[in-house]
Design an enzyme around this catalytic site. Sequence first.
Site, PDB file in Angstrom:
ATOM      1  CG  HIS A  99     -19.275   3.427  20.510  1.00 50.01           C
ATOM      2  ND1 HIS A  99     -19.481   2.075  20.631  1.00 50.01           N
ATOM      3  CD2 HIS A  99     -20.486   3.975  20.275  1.00 50.01           C
ATOM      4  CE1 HIS A  99     -20.772   1.814  20.454  1.00 50.01           C
ATOM      5  NE2 HIS A  99     -21.399   2.957  20.222  1.00 50.01           N
ATOM      6  CE  LYS A 146      -6.309  -1.118  15.157  1.00 49.14           C
ATOM      7  NZ  LYS A 146      -7.425  -0.238  15.439  1.00 49.14           N
ATOM      8  CE1 TYR A 164     -14.028  -4.642  21.331  1.00 52.38           C
ATOM      9  CE2 TYR A 164     -13.341  -6.640  20.200  1.00 52.38           C
ATOM     10  CZ  TYR A 164     -13.652  -5.302  20.174  1.00 52.38           C
ATOM     11  OH  TYR A 164     -13.589  -4.599  18.993  1.00 52.38           O
ATOM     12  CE1 TYR A 175     -11.361  -2.306  19.369  1.00 46.17           C
ATOM     13  CE2 TYR A 175     -12.278  -0.086  19.353  1.00 46.17           C
ATOM     14  CZ  TYR A 175     -12.429  -1.444  19.190  1.00 46.17           C
ATOM     15  OH  TYR A 175     -13.658  -1.953  18.826  1.00 46.17           O
ATOM     16  N   PRO A 182     -10.437 -10.372  13.191  1.00 40.50           N
ATOM     17  CG  PRO A 182     -12.642 -11.135  13.107  1.00 40.50           C
ATOM     18  CD  PRO A 182     -11.239 -11.545  12.829  1.00 40.50           C
TER      19      PRO A 182
HETATM   20  P1  RFL Z   1     -12.852  -6.498   0.086  1.00 42.77           P
HETATM   21  O1  RFL Z   1     -13.890  -5.834   0.912  1.00 42.77           O
HETATM   22  O2  RFL Z   1     -12.713  -7.971   0.185  1.00 42.77           O
HETATM   23  O3  RFL Z   1     -13.084  -6.074  -1.419  1.00 42.77           O
HETATM   24  C1  RFL Z   1     -12.398  -6.687  -2.479  1.00 42.77           C
HETATM   25  C2  RFL Z   1     -13.271  -6.623  -3.698  1.00 42.77           C
HETATM   26  O4  RFL Z   1     -12.561  -7.193  -4.791  1.00 42.77           O
HETATM   27  C3  RFL Z   1     -13.477  -7.983  -5.549  1.00 42.77           C
HETATM   28  N1  RFL Z   1     -12.725  -8.981  -6.342  1.00 42.77           N
HETATM   29  C4  RFL Z   1     -12.529  -8.877  -7.668  1.00 42.77           C
HETATM   30  N2  RFL Z   1     -12.873  -7.929  -8.561  1.00 42.77           N
HETATM   31  C5  RFL Z   1     -12.536  -8.125  -9.867  1.00 42.77           C
HETATM   32  N3  RFL Z   1     -11.879  -9.235 -10.303  1.00 42.77           N
HETATM   33  C6  RFL Z   1     -11.509 -10.209  -9.433  1.00 42.77           C
HETATM   34  N4  RFL Z   1     -10.891 -11.305  -9.886  1.00 42.77           N
HETATM   35  C7  RFL Z   1     -11.828 -10.045  -8.050  1.00 42.77           C
HETATM   36  N5  RFL Z   1     -11.629 -10.794  -6.947  1.00 42.77           N
HETATM   37  C8  RFL Z   1     -12.177 -10.130  -5.922  1.00 42.77           C
HETATM   38  C9  RFL Z   1     -14.378  -8.603  -4.487  1.00 42.77           C
HETATM   39  O5  RFL Z   1     -15.617  -9.041  -5.026  1.00 42.77           O
HETATM   40  C10 RFL Z   1     -14.540  -7.445  -3.522  1.00 42.77           C
HETATM   41  O6  RFL Z   1     -15.667  -6.654  -3.810  1.00 42.77           O
HETATM   42  O7  RFL Z   1     -11.387  -5.902   0.408  1.00 42.77           O
HETATM   43  P2  RFL Z   1     -10.937  -4.404   0.803  1.00 42.77           P
HETATM   44  O8  RFL Z   1     -11.576  -3.387  -0.086  1.00 42.77           O
HETATM   45  O9  RFL Z   1      -9.466  -4.488   0.932  1.00 42.77           O
HETATM   46  O10 RFL Z   1     -11.572  -4.155   2.252  1.00 42.77           O
HETATM   47  C11 RFL Z   1     -11.146  -4.892   3.367  1.00 42.77           C
HETATM   48  C12 RFL Z   1     -12.302  -5.103   4.350  1.00 42.77           C
HETATM   49  O11 RFL Z   1     -13.408  -5.616   3.641  1.00 42.77           O
HETATM   50  C13 RFL Z   1     -11.930  -6.062   5.489  1.00 42.77           C
HETATM   51  O12 RFL Z   1     -10.604  -5.848   5.915  1.00 42.77           O
HETATM   52  C14 RFL Z   1     -12.844  -5.884   6.726  1.00 42.77           C
HETATM   53  O13 RFL Z   1     -14.170  -6.220   6.416  1.00 42.77           O
HETATM   54  C15 RFL Z   1     -12.365  -6.725   7.888  1.00 42.77           C
HETATM   55  N6  RFL Z   1     -13.253  -6.656   9.057  1.00 42.77           N
HETATM   56  C16 RFL Z   1     -13.217  -5.569   9.927  1.00 42.77           C
HETATM   57  N7  RFL Z   1     -12.405  -4.525   9.673  1.00 42.77           N
HETATM   58  C17 RFL Z   1     -12.419  -3.423  10.493  1.00 42.77           C
HETATM   59  O14 RFL Z   1     -11.655  -2.483  10.245  1.00 42.77           O
HETATM   60  N8  RFL Z   1     -13.261  -3.320  11.587  1.00 42.77           N
HETATM   61  C18 RFL Z   1     -14.114  -4.327  11.891  1.00 42.77           C
HETATM   62  O15 RFL Z   1     -14.902  -4.161  12.822  1.00 42.77           O
HETATM   63  C19 RFL Z   1     -14.099  -5.516  11.074  1.00 42.77           C
HETATM   64  N9  RFL Z   1     -14.935  -6.540  11.317  1.00 42.77           N
HETATM   65  C20 RFL Z   1     -14.134  -7.703   9.316  1.00 42.77           C
HETATM   66  C21 RFL Z   1     -14.967  -7.613  10.486  1.00 42.77           C
HETATM   67  C22 RFL Z   1     -14.222  -8.814   8.474  1.00 42.77           C
HETATM   68  C23 RFL Z   1     -15.094  -9.835   8.768  1.00 42.77           C
HETATM   69  N10 RFL Z   1     -15.141 -10.928   7.861  1.00 42.77           N
HETATM   70  C24 RFL Z   1     -16.317 -11.516   7.402  1.00 42.77           C
HETATM   71  C25 RFL Z   1     -13.941 -11.324   7.154  1.00 42.77           C
HETATM   72  C26 RFL Z   1     -15.840  -8.631  10.788  1.00 42.77           C
HETATM   73  C27 RFL Z   1     -15.887  -9.759   9.957  1.00 42.77           C
HETATM   74  C28 RFL Z   1     -16.835 -10.858  10.379  1.00 42.77           C
HETATM   75  C1  PHB Z   2     -18.473  -5.574  14.115  1.00 42.53           C
HETATM   76  O1  PHB Z   2     -19.292  -4.765  14.567  1.00 42.53           O
HETATM   77  O2  PHB Z   2     -18.725  -6.287  13.128  1.00 42.53           O
HETATM   78  C2  PHB Z   2     -17.152  -5.725  14.787  1.00 42.53           C
HETATM   79  C3  PHB Z   2     -16.824  -4.871  15.821  1.00 42.53           C
HETATM   80  C4  PHB Z   2     -15.593  -5.000  16.455  1.00 42.53           C
HETATM   81  C5  PHB Z   2     -14.717  -5.988  16.054  1.00 42.53           C
HETATM   82  C6  PHB Z   2     -15.046  -6.834  14.999  1.00 42.53           C
HETATM   83  C7  PHB Z   2     -16.280  -6.708  14.364  1.00 42.53           C
HETATM   84  O3  PHB Z   2     -13.522  -6.130  16.695  1.00 42.53           O
END
Ligand code: RFL
Ligand code: PHB
Length: 391
Positions: free
Chosen positions: A74, A298, A202, A386, A294
């Site tokens: 994109h 980031k 957005y 971004y 989110p």
């Molecule tokens: P994770 O993905 O939470 O993985 C951590 C892992 O550790 C495990 N764990 C354990 N393992 C062993 N022993 C224990 N006691 C443990 N406790 C926990 C867990 O089961 C898990 O598998 O962290 P990590 O690897 O640091 O990754 C971070 C990302 O997952 C997170 O920052 C992103 O998903 C955030 N996020 C977004 N980030 C972006 O860069 N771009 C996006 O578009 C974006 N959209 C989002 C998002 C997060 C969202 N939610 C649901 C919080 C959209 C949403 C809706």
């Molecule tokens: C997503 O596709 O899940 C998404 C995209 C952009 C954002 C957050 C989440 O800022």
Amino acid sequence: MKLRTQVGIIGGGPAGLLLALKLFRSGIDSVVIERRTREYVLSRIRAGVLEWGTVEQLRNASVNARMDREGLVHDGCTIFANGKSVHIDFKKLVGKSVMIYGQTEITRDLYNELDTLGVLIFHGAEHATLSDLDSELPSIGFTHDGDKKRLDCDFVAGCDGFYGPSRQAIPANERREFEKIYPFGWLGILSETVPVSEELIYSGHERGFALCSMRNPSLSRYYIQVPLDDKVDNWSDDAFWNELALRLPKKAAAKLETGRSVEKSIAPLRSFVSEPMSWGRLFLCGDAAHIVPPTGAKGLNLATSDVYYLHKALCAYYRHGDSQELSRYSRAALERVWHAMRFSWRMTTMLHRFPERSEFENRIKASEIEYLATSRIGRQMLAENYTGLPY
Ligand code: RFL
Ligand code: PHB
């Protein structure tokens, strides 16, 4: 049972898995300990937008084949507010793009690659405890298949997300936490429909924030801002689509394709940083050390940049016996973390409806959008942040 490795990694999310792969490619052994089953980890719908630096890291780790085949590049996005659409042309403004490729897919690709390489991953590992972090031989105790195990290692990488035990293993008097909780959450759905727009929209509508995103040309991801105490059960699919349409530009709303949701969940929004990101021989990466709302897309990208710094520092240690980079890890990672904190906070305050906001703050919000619409430098700053600041 006793095991030994160079780097013990707690958490098999994107941070832990990418670190394991990068270490393997550099000839450094690691073992990953994950609390959940693989199916569970792969069922979590999370991030979708990759900064170009993240794309390059996945390419450098040679785990990019499917992303480069199936991911969508994109070159811009649209910010809609005050009845006005402002196009942010990343490519023209800063010469960079982002990649749309789901976190679930990255995680799947990483698991497949690590399996092929024979890197040991314990799934369903319970009661992980970290010991002797301030000694030369730290260890991780855990239970697996009813057996008590101990993993001795040179270093522990705490990649266990916000609720994992790693951050808490740093003594409370050596840690400082910074936090902001927002008075709303995001209700997100995934639906097998054609995305309403080729690029992300957005929307900072007066009814509340909305976001149109996607995973592929026939899988849409949409979010709307909801009150913090709202429940998924309060939202039928129809109610979601109706509310989303009200918050979008009229043209987009008119061509919104609706359908059954295949996933629906509410996520709270928070900004959080724990400093320092290392203590003794423990190094935190990703959500274990920081959370961003989110809105700036980031979270995953920060997890990836932490891994970049930690991998580099571990290579310096194992190749040249140089522990300087390890001692600088926290400072280097945090500098980038705070830039992303600021950007995500700003995007969030600019585009959400705050229940308590005064008329003064509403006018500031309106003026921010106006500034974006009229100032190339304003748009350039947004595009620079971004698409990702340099490492
Ligand atoms: P994770 O993905 O939470 O993985 C951590 C892992 O550790 C495990 N764990 C354990 N393992 C062993 N022993 C224990 N006691 C443990 N406790 C926990 C867990 O089961 C898990 O598998 O962290 P990590 O690897 O640091 O990754 C971070 C990302 O997952 C997170 O920052 C992103 O998903 C955030 N996020 C977004 N980030 C972006 O860069 N771009 C996006 O578009 C974006 N959209 C989002 C998002 C997060 C969202 N939610 C649901 C919080 C959209 C949403 C809706
Ligand atoms: C997503 O596709 O899940 C998404 C995209 C952009 C954002 C957050 C989440 O800022």
